[in-house]
Enzyme design. Structure first.
Site, PDB file in Angstrom:
ATOM      1  N   ARG A   1       0.862  -1.178   0.000  1.00 56.19           N
ATOM      2  CA  ARG A   1       0.000   0.000   0.000  1.00 56.19           C
ATOM      3  C   ARG A   1       0.903   1.233   0.000  1.00 56.19           C
ATOM      4  NH1 ARG A   1      -3.531  -2.738  -1.457  1.00 56.19           N
ATOM      5  NH2 ARG A   1      -5.577  -3.098  -0.524  1.00 56.19           N
TER       6      ARG A   1
ATOM      7  N   HIS B   1      -1.350   0.207  -9.820  1.00 61.15           N
ATOM      8  CA  HIS B   1      -1.984  -0.735  -8.884  1.00 61.15           C
ATOM      9  C   HIS B   1      -2.551  -1.953  -9.623  1.00 61.15           C
ATOM     10  CE1 HIS B   1      -3.771  -0.867  -4.574  1.00 61.15           C
ATOM     11  NE2 HIS B   1      -3.486  -2.091  -5.007  1.00 61.15           N
TER      12      HIS B   1
ATOM     13  N   GLU C   1      -3.679   7.541  -4.213  1.00 58.99           N
ATOM     14  CA  GLU C   1      -4.163   7.063  -5.514  1.00 58.99           C
ATOM     15  C   GLU C   1      -5.490   7.727  -5.863  1.00 58.99           C
ATOM     16  OE1 GLU C   1      -4.184   2.775  -5.526  1.00 58.99           O
ATOM     17  OE2 GLU C   1      -2.091   2.699  -4.903  1.00 58.99           O
TER      18      GLU C   1
HETATM   19  C1  GLV Z   1      -4.862  -5.215  -3.784  1.00 64.02           C
HETATM   20  O1  GLV Z   1      -4.155  -4.274  -3.600  1.00 64.02           O
HETATM   21  C2  GLV Z   1      -5.450  -5.968  -2.725  1.00 64.02           C
HETATM   22  O2  GLV Z   1      -5.327  -5.581  -1.557  1.00 64.02           O
HETATM   23  O3  GLV Z   1      -6.099  -6.978  -3.027  1.00 64.02           O
END
Ligand code: GLV
Length: 324
Positions: free
Chosen positions: A239, A286, A268
């Site tokens: 993250r 992402h 983001e």
């Molecule tokens: C993607 O970032 C997830 O947490 O599945």
């Protein structure tokens, strides 16, 4: 009365169809429910919510969800959900562990290789028409073989990254809240490093695979970046807020570290402008879990939790309910 399900934006068709077999399903448009207010307004009409990781499922949303019984996140990370407020409101929360470990680990390796071997810059050089023949000094990168990989967060994804990195000849070190079992450590020849600073100081490549929590927020700050060797690479598929993005951009511009491969960002979809201009960076939007196989499995796991809860399956028999 038929239950009503809100899927906040289009996901894999077969998952939507599965829920439609049982319930009345509303699918939002892309980004429609990315803000709290829109969710607060909509949620009173739904019994279950299947949100994206970009949807803020806050205390206000959960309070407004008078019929809401379950929030099944379309992600393994669930820092977008106020789990404590959900508990207080009697709303169950599910995530999608297990099904995205391999695709996410592939992405971490792809970023690692791309940064270490300057793949994106080299491609741009070729597209720019600058390739004038084999050059003994062009695009010299870092070999992964015999280098130390530091993994921060040795859960399912971190372990899957370690397995791949072993095949590339890397030495595995890791820092985690708790040590992994002895068999896994032995198989991966992985060394547990009790202090994060030490992991960071020793790693040629640092891979972030931890959840975002109060403890991990800005765990990689200016001080930690300073501790990294100046050739070291930072890979973040966890993250964005685990890293102080402004400090990272500065470290890249100053040559404090050697490069970065980032799939996630602090705000983001915004990306810090100084990161966009930083050298030795590969940035992706992402996409770590973005394979056909994984996105279907994520959706199905979330859908199954919804069906389980609405049909009265005991919590213990719904493997992806968050119990903390
Ligand atoms: C993607 O970032 C997830 O947490 O599945």
């Amino acid at each position: 009365m038929s239950y009503r399900i809100l899927i906040t934006e289009p996901i894999v068709d077969s998952v939507i169809e599965k829920l439609e077999e049982h319930y009345e399903v509303v699918v939002g448009t892309r980004g429609q429910y990315s803000d709290e207010e829109t969710l607060v307004q909509a949620i009173p009409e739904f019994d279950a919510l299947l949100p994206m990781l970009s949807c803020p499922v806050t205390e206000r949303v959960l309070r407004a969800g008078s019929r809401l019984k379950i929030v099944a996140n379309h992600a393994v990370g669930y820092n977008n959900i106020d789990v404590e407020a959900a508990r207080q409101e009697g709303v169950k929360v599910a995530n999608t562990p297990g099904v995205l470990s391999e695709s996410s680990a592939d992405c971490a390796m792809a970023l690692m290789l791309a940064v270490a071997r300057k793949i994106v810059d080299a491609q741009q050089f070729l597209y720019d028409g600058k390739f004038d023949g084999w050059d003994p000094l062009a695009f010299l990168g870092m070999e992964l073989n015999d280098k130390t990989l530091g993994i921060f967060g040795m859960g399912r994804i971190g372990t899957a990254v370690a397995r791949r990195a072993r095949a590339f000849g890397m030495h595995i070190t890791y820092h985690n809240r708790s040590r992994v079992d002895e068999e896994t450590e032995q198989k991966l020849e992985a060394e547990f490093i009790p202090e994060l600073d030490t992991l960071v100081e020793q790693a040629d490549v640092l891979s972030l695979n931890c959840p975002l929590t109060d403890e991990t927020h800005h765990a990689i700050d200016a001080g930690m970046l300073e501790r990294m060797p100046d050739h070291a690479l930072l890979i973040n598929t966890a993250r964005g807020p685990v890293v102080d993005e402004a400090a990272l951009a500065e470290a890249l511009h100053n040559g404090t570290i050697g490069g970065a491969g980032l799939d996630v960002f602090e705000e983001e979809p915004e990306v810090h402008p100084d990161l966009l201009s930083a050298p030795n960076c590969v940035l992706t939007p992402h996409i770590a879990s973005a394979t056909h196989e994984t996105r279907k499995a994520i959706g199905m796991l979330a859908a199954n939790a919804i069906i389980g809860v609405l049909e009265g399956t005991p919590d213990e028999e719904i493997p992806n309910l968050i119990q903390d």
